[in-house]
Design a protein around this motif. Structure first.
Motif, PDB file in Angstrom:
ATOM      1  N   ARG A 249       0.866  -1.166   0.000  1.00 41.86           N
ATOM      2  CA  ARG A 249       0.000   0.000   0.000  1.00 41.86           C
ATOM      3  C   ARG A 249       0.907   1.221   0.000  1.00 41.86           C
ATOM      4  O   ARG A 249       1.928   1.247   0.683  1.00 41.86           O
ATOM      5  CB  ARG A 249      -0.872  -0.033   1.265  1.00 41.86           C
ATOM      6  CG  ARG A 249      -2.131   0.775   1.206  1.00 41.86           C
ATOM      7  CD  ARG A 249      -3.094   0.362   2.314  1.00 41.86           C
ATOM      8  NE  ARG A 249      -3.981  -0.706   1.897  1.00 41.86           N
ATOM      9  CZ  ARG A 249      -5.055  -0.533   1.118  1.00 41.86           C
ATOM     10  NH1 ARG A 249      -5.384   0.675   0.689  1.00 41.86           N
ATOM     11  NH2 ARG A 249      -5.810  -1.560   0.763  1.00 41.86           N
TER      12      ARG A 249
ATOM     13  N   ALA B 197      -3.200  -6.385   0.310  1.00 40.69           N
ATOM     14  CA  ALA B 197      -2.830  -5.159   1.016  1.00 40.69           C
ATOM     15  C   ALA B 197      -4.096  -4.404   1.426  1.00 40.69           C
ATOM     16  O   ALA B 197      -5.033  -4.313   0.676  1.00 40.69           O
ATOM     17  CB  ALA B 197      -1.983  -4.266   0.131  1.00 40.69           C
TER      18      ALA B 197
ATOM     19  N   ALA C 298      -3.336   0.628  -3.482  1.00 40.85           N
ATOM     20  CA  ALA C 298      -2.759  -0.673  -3.142  1.00 40.85           C
ATOM     21  C   ALA C 298      -2.432  -1.424  -4.424  1.00 40.85           C
ATOM     22  O   ALA C 298      -3.106  -1.273  -5.438  1.00 40.85           O
ATOM     23  CB  ALA C 298      -3.735  -1.491  -2.307  1.00 40.85           C
TER      24      ALA C 298
ATOM     25  N   GLN D   6      -1.674  -5.523  -5.388  1.00 42.59           N
ATOM     26  CA  GLN D   6      -1.754  -6.825  -4.730  1.00 42.59           C
ATOM     27  C   GLN D   6      -1.899  -7.932  -5.760  1.00 42.59           C
ATOM     28  O   GLN D   6      -2.595  -7.783  -6.756  1.00 42.59           O
ATOM     29  CB  GLN D   6      -2.912  -6.854  -3.731  1.00 42.59           C
ATOM     30  CG  GLN D   6      -4.205  -6.255  -4.254  1.00 42.59           C
ATOM     31  CD  GLN D   6      -5.186  -5.915  -3.142  1.00 42.59           C
ATOM     32  OE1 GLN D   6      -4.905  -6.067  -1.957  1.00 42.59           O
ATOM     33  NE2 GLN D   6      -6.363  -5.472  -3.529  1.00 42.59           N
TER      34      GLN D   6
ATOM     35  N   TRP E 126       1.225  -7.976   4.238  1.00 40.98           N
ATOM     36  CA  TRP E 126       1.420  -8.102   2.790  1.00 40.98           C
ATOM     37  C   TRP E 126       2.141  -9.403   2.470  1.00 40.98           C
ATOM     38  O   TRP E 126       1.781 -10.114   1.520  1.00 40.98           O
ATOM     39  CB  TRP E 126       2.217  -6.918   2.255  1.00 40.98           C
ATOM     40  CG  TRP E 126       1.625  -5.564   2.555  1.00 40.98           C
ATOM     41  CD1 TRP E 126       0.301  -5.285   2.801  1.00 40.98           C
ATOM     42  CD2 TRP E 126       2.312  -4.318   2.670  1.00 40.98           C
ATOM     43  NE1 TRP E 126       0.146  -3.942   3.040  1.00 40.98           N
ATOM     44  CE2 TRP E 126       1.351  -3.318   2.972  1.00 40.98           C
ATOM     45  CE3 TRP E 126       3.651  -3.926   2.535  1.00 40.98           C
ATOM     46  CZ2 TRP E 126       1.698  -1.970   3.140  1.00 40.98           C
ATOM     47  CZ3 TRP E 126       3.994  -2.586   2.703  1.00 40.98           C
ATOM     48  CH2 TRP E 126       3.028  -1.627   3.002  1.00 40.98           C
TER      49      TRP E 126
END
Ligand SMILES: [Mn+2]
Length: 243
Positions: free
Chosen positions: A181, A243, A188, A190, A237
């Motif tokens: 993030r 995130a 974010a 991810q 994470w």
């Protein structure tokens, strides 16, 4: 000369993940390792990561560039983890970072940058609202680059994309940090899995063959290191890829 390259980006000091990727590369001993930057910054094991790359370079061609967070270390940009990283690396580690360029052209074939050409803080491929940037914008950033294939990191999202002239841009994803993030601007990134990502690229008769790899590793080891340094964000994470 073979035209095989292993793309490792955004290792972020995650030695456990790097070890797993290098184990996976044992069957590709003649490939050049390209390190796309953001190599050492983070609350995990910056010194061990640096040392492991030095060892790898004794038996394999290893070429690296710096990312924005390598630069942050060199410029001593304040952050929760800066002091830890600087202490871990010491003068010799910082000198090693200092020597690395922001981009390279490898074998007159492969152009390597961290973010996008000329800017290590911007994503070449991603737009935070629309998923991907407009192809015209992505293409404009590639206009002046004389290379067959273009590679970048920084977003931690594995992708391959074809430009109108047929060239490809490859992002291998992140070896060491599967989600994060950021606050500037707030967003974010991810992947949704606690896996170490990298890519293999190889010139073949049919063109460049791209293989993205997702490698399981002992991510709990990295989570413990993050917790030891009070980085609950990194711990989350690393443990989930979210995130
Ligand atoms: Mn970066």
């Amino acid at each position: 000369m073979n035209l095989r390259y292993a793309l490792l980006s955004d290792i972020h000091g995650n030695l456990a993940a790097l070890d797993a990727v290098l184990d996976d590369l044992a069957d590709w001993p003649d490939a050049t390792l390209l390190d796309l930057g953001d190599t050492l910054y983070g609350p995990l094991d910056p010194r061990g990561t640096w040392q492991r790359l030095l060892v790898e370079s004794e038996t394999r061609r290893v070429l690296g560039i710096n990312g924005n967070q390598d630069r942050d270390v060199l410029e001593r940009r304040p952050s929760a983890t800066l002091g830890f990283v600087v202490d871990e690396l010491g003068d010799a580690g910082l000198r090693w970072l200092q020597k690395r360029p922001a981009s390279i052209l490898v074998d007159n074939l492969v152009y390597v940058c961290h973010g996008k050409p000329g800017d290590d803080t911007r994503y070449w491929l991603e737009d935070l609202d629309d998923g991907l940037r407009a192809l015209a914008d992505i293409n404009a950033d590639a206009a002046d680059i004389a290379a067959e294939i273009l590679v970048c990191g920084h977003s931690h999202i594995p992708r391959v994309l074809t430009l109108p002239d047929g060239r490809m841009i490859v992002n291998p994803g992140s070896v060491g940090l599967p989600a994060f993030r950021d606050s500037d601007p707030p967003h974010a990134m991810q992947t949704g899995a606690p896996l170490a990502r990298y890519a293999r690229i190889e010139a073949t008769d049919r063109g460049w063959l791209i293989a993205h790899r997702a490698i399981p590793y002992d991510h709990e080891q990295a989570v413990e290191q993050a917790l030891d340094r009070d980085r609950l964000d990194w711990a989350q994470w690393l443990s989930s890829g979210w995130a």
